[in-house]
Design a protein around this motif. Sequence first.
Motif, PDB file in Angstrom:
ATOM      1  N   THR A   1       2.257   6.419   1.331  1.00 21.28           N
ATOM      2  CA  THR A   1       1.143   6.711   2.239  1.00 21.28           C
ATOM      3  C   THR A   1       0.959   8.208   2.433  1.00 21.28           C
ATOM      4  O   THR A   1      -0.171   8.688   2.584  1.00 21.28           O
ATOM      5  N   ILE A   2       2.069   8.957   2.429  1.00 21.09           N
ATOM      6  CA  ILE A   2       1.986  10.406   2.632  1.00 21.09           C
ATOM      7  C   ILE A   2       1.660  11.121   1.333  1.00 21.09           C
ATOM      8  O   ILE A   2       0.816  12.022   1.283  1.00 21.09           O
ATOM      9  N   ALA A   3       2.327  10.736   0.243  1.00 22.20           N
ATOM     10  CA  ALA A   3       2.144  11.419  -1.033  1.00 22.20           C
ATOM     11  C   ALA A   3       0.722  11.259  -1.559  1.00 22.20           C
ATOM     12  O   ALA A   3       0.153  12.198  -2.132  1.00 22.20           O
ATOM     13  N   TYR A   4       0.122  10.079  -1.366  1.00 16.71           N
ATOM     14  CA  TYR A   4      -1.229   9.830  -1.858  1.00 16.71           C
ATOM     15  C   TYR A   4      -2.290  10.121  -0.804  1.00 16.71           C
ATOM     16  O   TYR A   4      -3.480   9.880  -1.058  1.00 16.71           O
ATOM     17  N   ALA A   5      -1.882  10.608   0.371  1.00 14.61           N
ATOM     18  CA  ALA A   5      -2.815  10.964   1.450  1.00 14.61           C
ATOM     19  C   ALA A   5      -3.810   9.838   1.716  1.00 14.61           C
ATOM     20  O   ALA A   5      -5.029  10.037   1.715  1.00 14.61           O
ATOM     21  N   LEU A   6      -3.283   8.657   1.964  1.00 16.03           N
ATOM     22  CA  LEU A   6      -4.147   7.510   2.214  1.00 16.03           C
ATOM     23  C   LEU A   6      -4.906   7.693   3.533  1.00 16.03           C
ATOM     24  O   LEU A   6      -4.385   8.271   4.489  1.00 16.03           O
ATOM     25  N   PRO A   7      -6.137   7.199   3.607  1.00 12.06           N
ATOM     26  CA  PRO A   7      -6.901   7.249   4.865  1.00 12.06           C
ATOM     27  C   PRO A   7      -6.249   6.365   5.929  1.00 12.06           C
ATOM     28  O   PRO A   7      -5.374   5.546   5.623  1.00 12.06           O
ATOM     29  N   PRO A   8      -6.675   6.495   7.198  1.00 11.68           N
ATOM     30  CA  PRO A   8      -5.994   5.799   8.303  1.00 11.68           C
ATOM     31  C   PRO A   8      -5.901   4.288   8.150  1.00 11.68           C
ATOM     32  O   PRO A   8      -4.816   3.717   8.296  1.00 11.68           O
ATOM     33  N   ALA A   9      -7.022   3.604   7.884  1.00  4.80           N
ATOM     34  CA  ALA A   9      -6.982   2.143   7.796  1.00  4.80           C
ATOM     35  C   ALA A   9      -6.125   1.679   6.628  1.00  4.80           C
ATOM     36  O   ALA A   9      -5.396   0.676   6.738  1.00  4.80           O
ATOM     37  N   SER A  10      -6.199   2.383   5.502  1.00  5.83           N
ATOM     38  CA  SER A  10      -5.361   2.025   4.357  1.00  5.83           C
ATOM     39  C   SER A  10      -3.887   2.211   4.696  1.00  5.83           C
ATOM     40  O   SER A  10      -3.031   1.427   4.278  1.00  5.83           O
ATOM     41  N   ARG A  11      -3.573   3.249   5.463  1.00  5.17           N
ATOM     42  CA  ARG A  11      -2.187   3.439   5.893  1.00  5.17           C
ATOM     43  C   ARG A  11      -1.745   2.314   6.813  1.00  5.17           C
ATOM     44  O   ARG A  11      -0.600   1.855   6.735  1.00  5.17           O
ATOM     45  N   PHE A  12      -2.635   1.894   7.708  1.00  2.00           N
ATOM     46  CA  PHE A  12      -2.298   0.787   8.589  1.00  2.00           C
ATOM     47  C   PHE A  12      -1.932  -0.462   7.786  1.00  2.00           C
ATOM     48  O   PHE A  12      -0.965  -1.164   8.111  1.00  2.00           O
TER      49      PHE A  12
END
Length: 477
Positions: A170-181
């Motif tokens: 999630t951090i390395a690919y800089a996922l957006p908020p909902a995708s991280r959720f």
Amino acid sequence: MQLIAEAEQLKPAFMKEVDSHFTEFVNSLVAKSALLDSSSSLFPDPCSEKDLHKAKTLRAPPEHGKIFTARRSLLDELFEVSHIRTIYHMFIALLIVFILSTLLVDFIDEGRLVLGFDLLVFVFGKLPVVFCTWLCMFSATVVVPYGLFSQWAQSYSSSSHRVILSTYVTIAYALPPASRFIVILEQVRLVMKAHSFVRENVPKVLSSVKEKAGPVPIPRITQYLYFLFAPTLIYRDNYPRNPTIRWGYVATKFAQVLGSLFYAYYIFVRLCIPQFRNSSQETFHLRGLVLCIFNSILPGVLILFLVFFAFLHCWLNAFAEMLRFADRMFYKDWWNSTSYANYYRTWNVVVHDWLYYYAYRDFLWFFGKKFRAAAMLSVFTVSAAVHEYVLIICFGFFYPVLFCLFMCFGMVFNFILNDRRKGPIWNVVMWTSLFLGQGVILCLYSQEWYARQYCPLENPTFLDYLKPRSWSCHTQM
């Protein structure tokens, strides 16, 4: 005739004996019902030694835990009442008003209808990365816990296990908020599932080995796979199942999830983004903070309702229907709570069951019954830490608002607003504090989000990640 006469003589004694046993049975049920109703804490007390002995004689071991039964979700029953269904229709009408408001404002500003959903596209970005990460997590959850448990059960040797690196993705690919959720909540869910599977099956293996009761009881892989998709966090070899699948019901629930998603989109577009985008650029003052909190109550409460309805009702019921999972008690009537202890028990029954059986009750088993307060404190701490961990990873910053509210006000209200508080006034107090809490959470997290957009740091240190940016952003601007 002689047999009939003898039967008539024995009849009074027989009826007296039956009546005596029936009276004892009814009194036992009343006593058990009173014991259940007298529960006055976040978690009911474990069974006494006498109860445990009685349970053994009835062939119902105390470690049996949660019993699953076929039952419908409460909202499905309530929506059959026309008055409750009207409230549902009112929320749909409010969504229509939000849509019309957005379309008319965009038409006035742009001179044309704007049907773009830029916010949804942004927050749910990089879904291929999300799917690949979920597939890796799911495969690891299938292979590692089940494989290691099977090896241990067959060879009685201990093994180490791996760590899923979904947080790094999630951090390395800089996922957006909902995708991280999606990624982080799935990580937490799969970890809780794996723990339940091991926790429920290890005692069975140890008991089988101790009693030399034949082959070691190892669940089939199909049973484990069913549990990973089933809407429960408590493992059982078998669950009550419905005879058929109502595909129309499944489609309706997924449509309601989609509708709730668009509902949240319009709440953010119309009620949240305009307010926080401007307030983050203003000079900080106490009056502005108070107004921000109270203006955030309405969207915060609407989002709370949407999360409950979309996930705890629609999403879980849809999967339960597809899997023919019959026990649909994913929540209870939390809205009628007059205490926070009851609210915590009824808001999310799925998670509460896991915390009760594997955190609270195991804590008491390990340390003893006299540490009930410490057990409850440990459960609060673990729950608050996991919630805060999810928000830290998903938002990309450390701002422990939820943790402080959970550990400070949540703990205090749990003891002050306990189950001894009855009556409508305590339900009003509970809702008032819940409204204020939602306003504080939405306001402070939104201010911090925009502060980090307006006041980025070129070479941030570790302390910069821990220090709230919203406290200093106004000074820099």
